[in-house]
Write a protein that holds these residues in place. Sequence first.
Motif, PDB file in Angstrom:
ATOM      1  N   SER A  77      -0.374  36.749 -13.103  1.00  0.00           N
ATOM      2  CA  SER A  77      -1.093  36.262 -11.928  1.00  0.00           C
ATOM      3  C   SER A  77      -2.369  35.525 -12.342  1.00  0.00           C
ATOM      4  O   SER A  77      -2.679  34.456 -11.815  1.00  0.00           O
ATOM      5  N   LYS A  78      -3.074  36.094 -13.301  1.00  0.00           N
ATOM      6  CA  LYS A  78      -4.308  35.448 -13.781  1.00  0.00           C
ATOM      7  C   LYS A  78      -3.991  34.143 -14.499  1.00  0.00           C
ATOM      8  O   LYS A  78      -4.737  33.170 -14.379  1.00  0.00           O
ATOM      9  N   ASP A  79      -2.882  34.122 -15.241  1.00  0.00           N
ATOM     10  CA  ASP A  79      -2.468  32.875 -15.896  1.00  0.00           C
ATOM     11  C   ASP A  79      -2.213  31.788 -14.848  1.00  0.00           C
ATOM     12  O   ASP A  79      -2.595  30.625 -15.041  1.00  0.00           O
ATOM     13  N   ILE A  80      -1.565  32.174 -13.759  1.00  0.00           N
ATOM     14  CA  ILE A  80      -1.297  31.206 -12.684  1.00  0.00           C
ATOM     15  C   ILE A  80      -2.609  30.706 -12.091  1.00  0.00           C
ATOM     16  O   ILE A  80      -2.801  29.501 -11.876  1.00  0.00           O
ATOM     17  N   LEU A  81      -3.552  31.633 -11.855  1.00  0.00           N
ATOM     18  CA  LEU A  81      -4.861  31.234 -11.322  1.00  0.00           C
ATOM     19  C   LEU A  81      -5.585  30.288 -12.281  1.00  0.00           C
ATOM     20  O   LEU A  81      -6.192  29.305 -11.849  1.00  0.00           O
ATOM     21  N   ILE A  82      -5.517  30.591 -13.567  1.00  0.00           N
ATOM     22  CA  ILE A  82      -6.158  29.733 -14.565  1.00  0.00           C
ATOM     23  C   ILE A  82      -5.536  28.343 -14.530  1.00  0.00           C
ATOM     24  O   ILE A  82      -6.253  27.327 -14.551  1.00  0.00           O
ATOM     25  N   GLU A  83      -4.206  28.291 -14.464  1.00  0.00           N
ATOM     26  CA  GLU A  83      -3.539  26.986 -14.392  1.00  0.00           C
ATOM     27  C   GLU A  83      -3.964  26.228 -13.139  1.00  0.00           C
ATOM     28  O   GLU A  83      -4.226  25.013 -13.199  1.00  0.00           O
ATOM     29  N   GLN A  84      -4.035  26.941 -12.009  1.00  0.00           N
ATOM     30  CA  GLN A  84      -4.460  26.291 -10.772  1.00  0.00           C
ATOM     31  C   GLN A  84      -5.896  25.777 -10.882  1.00  0.00           C
ATOM     32  O   GLN A  84      -6.209  24.678 -10.416  1.00  0.00           O
ATOM     33  N   LEU A  85      -6.763  26.579 -11.509  1.00  0.00           N
ATOM     34  CA  LEU A  85      -8.154  26.144 -11.702  1.00  0.00           C
ATOM     35  C   LEU A  85      -8.217  24.922 -12.611  1.00  0.00           C
ATOM     36  O   LEU A  85      -8.994  23.995 -12.369  1.00  0.00           O
ATOM     37  N   GLN A  86      -7.398  24.943 -13.676  1.00  0.00           N
ATOM     38  CA  GLN A  86      -7.379  23.797 -14.582  1.00  0.00           C
ATOM     39  C   GLN A  86      -6.930  22.533 -13.850  1.00  0.00           C
ATOM     40  O   GLN A  86      -7.528  21.463 -14.021  1.00  0.00           O
ATOM     41  N   ILE A  87      -5.901  22.680 -13.030  1.00  0.00           N
ATOM     42  CA  ILE A  87      -5.415  21.529 -12.258  1.00  0.00           C
ATOM     43  C   ILE A  87      -6.500  21.055 -11.306  1.00  0.00           C
ATOM     44  O   ILE A  87      -6.778  19.850 -11.188  1.00  0.00           O
ATOM     45  N   SER A  88      -7.150  22.005 -10.645  1.00  0.00           N
ATOM     46  CA  SER A  88      -8.216  21.666  -9.697  1.00  0.00           C
ATOM     47  C   SER A  88      -9.363  20.958 -10.410  1.00  0.00           C
ATOM     48  O   SER A  88      -9.907  19.951  -9.915  1.00  0.00           O
ATOM     49  N   ILE A  89      -9.739  21.458 -11.574  1.00  0.00           N
ATOM     50  CA  ILE A  89     -10.824  20.829 -12.349  1.00  0.00           C
ATOM     51  C   ILE A  89     -10.423  19.417 -12.749  1.00  0.00           C
ATOM     52  O   ILE A  89     -11.222  18.474 -12.638  1.00  0.00           O
ATOM     53  N   LYS A  90      -9.192  19.236 -13.208  1.00  0.00           N
ATOM     54  CA  LYS A  90      -8.728  17.903 -13.590  1.00  0.00           C
ATOM     55  C   LYS A  90      -8.763  16.958 -12.388  1.00  0.00           C
ATOM     56  O   LYS A  90      -9.163  15.788 -12.504  1.00  0.00           O
ATOM     57  N   GLU A  91      -8.342  17.486 -11.243  1.00  0.00           N
ATOM     58  CA  GLU A  91      -8.367  16.657 -10.031  1.00  0.00           C
ATOM     59  C   GLU A  91      -9.804  16.282  -9.678  1.00  0.00           C
ATOM     60  O   GLU A  91     -10.089  15.130  -9.316  1.00  0.00           O
ATOM     61  N   LYS A  92     -10.719  17.216  -9.774  1.00  0.00           N
ATOM     62  CA  LYS A  92     -12.133  16.937  -9.464  1.00  0.00           C
ATOM     63  C   LYS A  92     -12.700  15.914 -10.441  1.00  0.00           C
ATOM     64  O   LYS A  92     -13.442  15.011 -10.043  1.00  0.00           O
ATOM     65  N   THR A  94     -10.981  13.705 -12.060  1.00  0.00           N
ATOM     66  CA  THR A  94     -10.356  12.419 -11.738  1.00  0.00           C
ATOM     67  C   THR A  94     -11.044  11.793 -10.524  1.00  0.00           C
ATOM     68  O   THR A  94     -11.349  10.597 -10.513  1.00  0.00           O
ATOM     69  N   GLU A  95     -11.310  12.605  -9.505  1.00  0.00           N
ATOM     70  CA  GLU A  95     -12.012  12.092  -8.313  1.00  0.00           C
ATOM     71  C   GLU A  95     -13.404  11.617  -8.700  1.00  0.00           C
ATOM     72  O   GLU A  95     -13.845  10.557  -8.243  1.00  0.00           O
ATOM     73  N   SER A  96     -14.068  12.364  -9.552  1.00  0.00           N
ATOM     74  CA  SER A  96     -15.417  11.998  -9.968  1.00  0.00           C
ATOM     75  C   SER A  96     -15.390  10.688 -10.743  1.00  0.00           C
ATOM     76  O   SER A  96     -16.248   9.806 -10.551  1.00  0.00           O
ATOM     77  N   GLU A  97     -14.409  10.524 -11.612  1.00  0.00           N
ATOM     78  CA  GLU A  97     -14.301   9.288 -12.387  1.00  0.00           C
ATOM     79  C   GLU A  97     -13.998   8.106 -11.463  1.00  0.00           C
ATOM     80  O   GLU A  97     -14.526   7.002 -11.641  1.00  0.00           O
ATOM     81  N   GLN A  98     -13.152   8.330 -10.478  1.00  0.00           N
ATOM     82  CA  GLN A  98     -12.844   7.271  -9.532  1.00  0.00           C
ATOM     83  C   GLN A  98     -14.095   6.874  -8.712  1.00  0.00           C
ATOM     84  O   GLN A  98     -14.321   5.695  -8.457  1.00  0.00           O
ATOM     85  N   LEU A  99     -14.873   7.862  -8.339  1.00  0.00           N
ATOM     86  CA  LEU A  99     -16.093   7.586  -7.581  1.00  0.00           C
ATOM     87  C   LEU A  99     -17.071   6.770  -8.448  1.00  0.00           C
ATOM     88  O   LEU A  99     -17.736   5.864  -7.948  1.00  0.00           O
ATOM     89  N   LYS A 100     -17.132   7.118  -9.713  1.00  0.00           N
ATOM     90  CA  LYS A 100     -18.021   6.378 -10.623  1.00  0.00           C
ATOM     91  C   LYS A 100     -17.562   4.938 -10.755  1.00  0.00           C
ATOM     92  O   LYS A 100     -18.377   4.019 -10.797  1.00  0.00           O
ATOM     93  N   LEU A 101     -16.266   4.763 -10.839  1.00  0.00           N
ATOM     94  CA  LEU A 101     -15.733   3.410 -10.980  1.00  0.00           C
ATOM     95  C   LEU A 101     -15.975   2.598  -9.697  1.00  0.00           C
ATOM     96  O   LEU A 101     -16.245   1.385  -9.765  1.00  0.00           O
ATOM     97  N   GLU A 102     -15.867   3.252  -8.593  1.00  0.00           N
ATOM     98  CA  GLU A 102     -16.084   2.557  -7.331  1.00  0.00           C
ATOM     99  C   GLU A 102     -17.539   2.160  -7.150  1.00  0.00           C
ATOM    100  O   GLU A 102     -17.847   1.155  -6.521  1.00  0.00           O
ATOM    101  N   ASN A 103     -18.421   2.974  -7.665  1.00  0.00           N
ATOM    102  CA  ASN A 103     -19.844   2.684  -7.509  1.00  0.00           C
ATOM    103  C   ASN A 103     -20.232   1.721  -8.575  1.00  0.00           C
ATOM    104  O   ASN A 103     -20.802   0.820  -8.680  1.00  0.00           O
TER     105      ASN A 103
END
Length: 103
Positions: A77-92, A94-103
């Motif tokens: 269960s914790k491994d799944i949570l860690i994977e979800q957090l990793q995915i969430s961090i990568k998404e954030k 990616t969003e942050s990099e996109q925002l930087k590129l847009e600005n």
Amino acid sequence: LHNQIEQLEKDVTEKEELINAGEEAKRILIDQLQEKESDYDELQTELNNAISQSEEQKKFNEEYSEEQKSLIAQIASKDILIEQLQISIKEKLTESEQLKLEN
């Protein structure tokens, strides 16, 4: 007649000796039987103790196995949570990099 009486007395004495020998043999056999019963009781007690210990060990093993399964489930269960957090961090990121590129 005297010889017959002597023979009868001799026969009675022999039979008494046989009866005494039989009674002594009976006492010996009873003693041996009681010893065997005592040995049997001791062995039965040892067997019962061994069975009890075996059952306790089996119960301990089952409980330990259940704990292990629970821990494995928690880790998974914790491994799944860690994977979800990793995915969430990568998404954030990616969003942050996109925002930087847009600005």
